[in-house]
Design an enzyme around this catalytic site. Structure first.
Site, mmCIF file in Angstrom:
data_model
loop_
_atom_site.group_PDB
_atom_site.id
_atom_site.type_symbol
_atom_site.label_atom_id
_atom_site.label_comp_id
_atom_site.label_asym_id
_atom_site.label_seq_id
_atom_site.Cartn_x
_atom_site.Cartn_y
_atom_site.Cartn_z
ATOM 1 N N LYS A 239 69.911 -118.020 63.675
ATOM 2 C CA LYS A 239 69.230 -118.958 62.727
ATOM 3 C C LYS A 239 68.735 -119.856 63.473
ATOM 4 O O LYS A 239 68.913 -120.606 64.675
ATOM 5 C CB LYS A 239 70.892 -119.771 62.020
ATOM 6 C CG LYS A 239 71.175 -118.699 61.066
ATOM 7 C CD LYS A 239 72.430 -119.935 60.256
ATOM 8 C CE LYS A 239 73.390 -119.171 59.649
ATOM 9 N NZ LYS A 239 73.051 -118.872 58.416
ATOM 10 N N ASP A 309 72.424 -112.233 60.146
ATOM 11 C CA ASP A 309 72.825 -113.281 59.854
ATOM 12 C C ASP A 309 73.247 -112.750 58.173
ATOM 13 O O ASP A 309 74.101 -113.851 57.999
ATOM 14 C CB ASP A 309 71.534 -114.504 59.837
ATOM 15 C CG ASP A 309 71.892 -115.671 59.609
ATOM 16 O OD1 ASP A 309 73.107 -116.179 59.609
ATOM 17 O OD2 ASP A 309 70.775 -116.679 58.606
ATOM 18 N N GLU A 311 75.739 -112.334 58.037
ATOM 19 C CA GLU A 311 77.796 -111.267 57.994
ATOM 20 C C GLU A 311 79.011 -111.529 57.233
ATOM 21 O O GLU A 311 80.134 -110.905 57.214
ATOM 22 C CB GLU A 311 78.331 -112.895 59.417
ATOM 23 C CG GLU A 311 78.984 -113.897 59.123
ATOM 24 C CD GLU A 311 77.679 -114.708 58.635
ATOM 25 O OE1 GLU A 311 75.983 -114.578 58.515
ATOM 26 O OE2 GLU A 311 78.068 -115.811 58.149
ATOM 27 N N ARG A 313 79.097 -111.029 54.135
ATOM 28 C CA ARG A 313 79.331 -109.708 53.371
ATOM 29 C C ARG A 313 80.195 -108.786 53.908
ATOM 30 O O ARG A 313 80.829 -108.299 53.180
ATOM 31 C CB ARG A 313 77.797 -109.316 52.249
ATOM 32 C CG ARG A 313 76.930 -108.658 53.583
ATOM 33 C CD ARG A 313 76.059 -108.701 52.739
ATOM 34 N NE ARG A 313 74.368 -109.876 52.632
ATOM 35 C CZ ARG A 313 73.713 -110.132 52.008
ATOM 36 N NH1 ARG A 313 73.189 -109.319 51.683
ATOM 37 N NH2 ARG A 313 73.354 -111.544 52.014
HETATM 38 N N1 BES Z 1 76.306 -118.769 55.864
HETATM 39 C C1 BES Z 1 74.644 -118.447 55.920
HETATM 40 C C2 BES Z 1 74.817 -118.366 54.417
HETATM 41 C C3 BES Z 1 74.315 -120.040 53.704
HETATM 42 C C4 BES Z 1 73.312 -120.676 53.939
HETATM 43 C C5 BES Z 1 75.312 -120.987 53.277
HETATM 44 C C6 BES Z 1 73.512 -122.170 53.852
HETATM 45 C C7 BES Z 1 74.971 -121.781 52.837
HETATM 46 C C8 BES Z 1 74.258 -123.006 53.180
HETATM 47 C C9 BES Z 1 74.485 -116.687 55.553
HETATM 48 O O1 BES Z 1 75.704 -116.295 56.502
HETATM 49 C C10 BES Z 1 73.649 -116.244 55.861
HETATM 50 O O2 BES Z 1 73.103 -116.415 56.870
HETATM 51 N N2 BES Z 1 72.975 -115.708 55.333
HETATM 52 C C11 BES Z 1 72.059 -115.472 55.055
HETATM 53 C C12 BES Z 1 71.592 -113.940 54.905
HETATM 54 C C13 BES Z 1 70.413 -113.335 54.705
HETATM 55 C C14 BES Z 1 69.941 -112.851 56.085
HETATM 56 C C15 BES Z 1 69.884 -112.243 53.923
HETATM 57 C C16 BES Z 1 70.638 -116.387 54.386
HETATM 58 O O3 BES Z 1 71.350 -117.241 52.994
HETATM 59 O O4 BES Z 1 69.592 -116.237 54.706
HETATM 60 ZN ZN ZN Z 2 77.493 -117.057 57.212
HETATM 61 MN MN MN Z 3 74.882 -115.971 57.908
#
Ligand code: BES
Ligand code: ZN
Ligand code: MN
Length: 458
Positions: A239, A309, A311, A313
């Site tokens: 990230k 990222d 992860e 799911r």
């Molecule tokens: N934990 C994050 C989602 C998240 C980010 C929740 C910011 C609340 C605030 C999750 O693990 C994630 O990184 N999701 C990605 C998925 C993508 C790689 C398909 C996302 O939402 O960008």
């Molecule tokens: Zn996450």
């Molecule tokens: Mn993530």
């Protein structure tokens, strides 16, 4: 009883008068002559969130005025009285008249006194509220305790809230309610929960599956699953700094599940409850899982990693598969799953997904009634193709649009035999202070679900 609530003592308490532009004239007639004059001279305006301390004899505090939205305002902040928790000086208070919702107003007052003081003590909030007539103080306290537990777990930084500490929190809750916890880790985890193991493999802090069961076997089985990613760096598909900053909250789903579990157990709900938490840290190291890795999940579905990222799911998939094997009445999962959910609905309103229309309707109603807002998004089947992989049964990421929906569709593949399933994509955070909601970790959807389950099962 919650420390900010008192069960009696109205005689010595200071009255709080709720006023709106419409009700102000009538209400002020109930004040003493001096108080009415003081309010007039102070140019008090009965607008939402305005307050005035009215002095009485000998300089004592005689009464408090507090402004609310007009009765015909379509969306009222039912937590508005929570502002008083930080506005009022030490002392005991009572509601002299009814705000828009006395129960939620009192709850917000209690929740508004919350402080995260583990690392720095701050001046304690010393305003207390007499529980309004007709409101069950014990029930209110149990709900406030649940929310407080979730906030504390989320606010605790990751260095003190890894998978082991999350397990300890689950064990502590279990001990309060005299239940046992089973935890799977090590080789057994690798064999039985391959996706949980894969996501956690990059961290020195070992991944695990936490499994808590409570209640009578013959009662309806309700299983809660909570995403317990104790920190989400994004893994190798790392990230950016801004996206990583708040990722201590990525166990917010687990915190929510534990909060709801506390509410249910405290009121001895007539359900057989199970809580499953895959607890991991999504780290970067030589042992971390990689893009294009392929894993065979607990259910047997093979998953290609499109992005490390995504992860949440993955760990949920194995936990949901385990939940589904028992075929409970209802499976509910909570997860800080996608940034897309926040883009769609902002930080306050939590999207949820289910194929059960009746359940969705109940959920919407209880969300509104509890001022714990939720909104249904569709499990739009045509988007499933976005999760296609050329080499495995599924890819863990979809296309560039509809991210909250494709994440939900991914999860859905792991719940096959259970009659009803509901998925909440929670934000678990209050970005800036709101009435009854200090900035920081927040418990979303648990209060609404507690009400829904109470209505359905008792
Ligand atoms: N934990 C994050 C989602 C998240 C980010 C929740 C910011 C609340 C605030 C999750 O693990 C994630 O990184 N999701 C990605 C998925 C993508 C790689 C398909 C996302 O939402 O960008
Ligand atoms: Zn996450
Ligand atoms: Mn993530």
């Amino acid at each position: 009883m919650h420390p900010a609530l008192a069960s009696a003592g109205k005689a010595q308490a200071v009255p709080i008068w709720f006023v709106t532009p419409q009700s102000y004239n009538a209400a002020s007639k109930q004040l003493g002559e001096h108080e009415r004059a003081f309010a007039r001279n102070a140019d008090f305006e009965p607008k939402p969130g305005r307050h005035l301390l009215l002095p009485g004899e000998g300089g004592k505090l005689a009464a408090v005025l507090f402004g609310l939205e007009a009765a015909d305002e379509p969306v009222k902040d039912l937590f508005r009285p929570g502002q008083l928790a930080t506005l009022l000086p030490a002392g005991t208070y009572y509601f002299a008249n009814t705000p828009h919702d006395a129960r939620l107003g009192a709850l917000a007052f209690a929740l508004g006194t919350y402080q995260f003081a583990r690392y720095r003590k701050s001046a304690e909030r010393k305003a207390r509220l007499v529980v309004p007539q007709g409101v069950d103080g014990d029930e209110l306290s149990a709900i406030a305790e649940g929310v407080t537990l979730a906030r504390d777990l989320i606010n605790t930084p990751s260095n003190d809230m890894g998978p082991a500490e999350l397990e300890a929190a689950a064990r502590a809750l279990a001990k309060t309610h005299s239940v046992t916890v089973r935890v799977t880790s090590g080789d057994k985890l690798a064999k039985e929960f391959p996706l949980v193991h894969a996501v956690g493999a990059g961290s020195a802090r070992a991944p695990r599956l936490i499994d808590l069961t409570w209640g009578r076997e013959r009662d309806p089985k309700i299983t809660l699953v909570g995403k317990g990613v104790c920190f989400d760096t994004g893994g190798l598909d790392i990230k950016p700094d801004s996206g990583m900053l708040n990722m201590k909250k990525d166990m917010g789903g687990a915190a929510t599940a534990l909060a709801l579990a506390h509410m249910l157990m405290a009121r001895k709900a007539k359900v057989r409850l199970r809580v499953l938490i895959p607890a991991v840290e999504n780290s970067i190291s030589g042992t971390a899982f990689r893009p294009r890795d392929i894993y065979r999940s607990r259910k047997g579905i093979t998953v290609e990693i499109g992005n490390t990222d995504a992860e949440g799911r993955l760990v949920l998939a194995d936990a949901l598969a385990l939940a589904d094997e028992e075929e409970p009445e209802l499976i509910v999962d909570f997860a800080t799953l996608t940034g897309a959910a926040r883009v769609a609905l902002g930080p306050d309103v939590a999207p949820f997904f289910t194929d059960d229309d009746a359940l969705a309707g109940e959920m919407m109603r209880h969300g509104a009634e509890e001022f714990d807002p939720v909104w249904r998004l569709p499990l739009w089947r045509p988007y499933e193709q976005m999760l296609d992989s050329k080499v495995a049964d599924l890819n863990n990421v979809g296309g560039s649009h509809g991210g909250a929906i494709t994440a939900a569709l991914f999860l859905r593949r792991f719940v096959e035999n259970t009659r009803a399933w509901m998925h909440f994509d929670v934000f678990a955070w209050t970005p800036s202070v709101r009435p009854g909601r200090p900035e920081g970790g927040e418990c979303q959807t648990a209060r609404a679900l507690n009400a829904l389950l109470a209505e359905r099962y008792g």
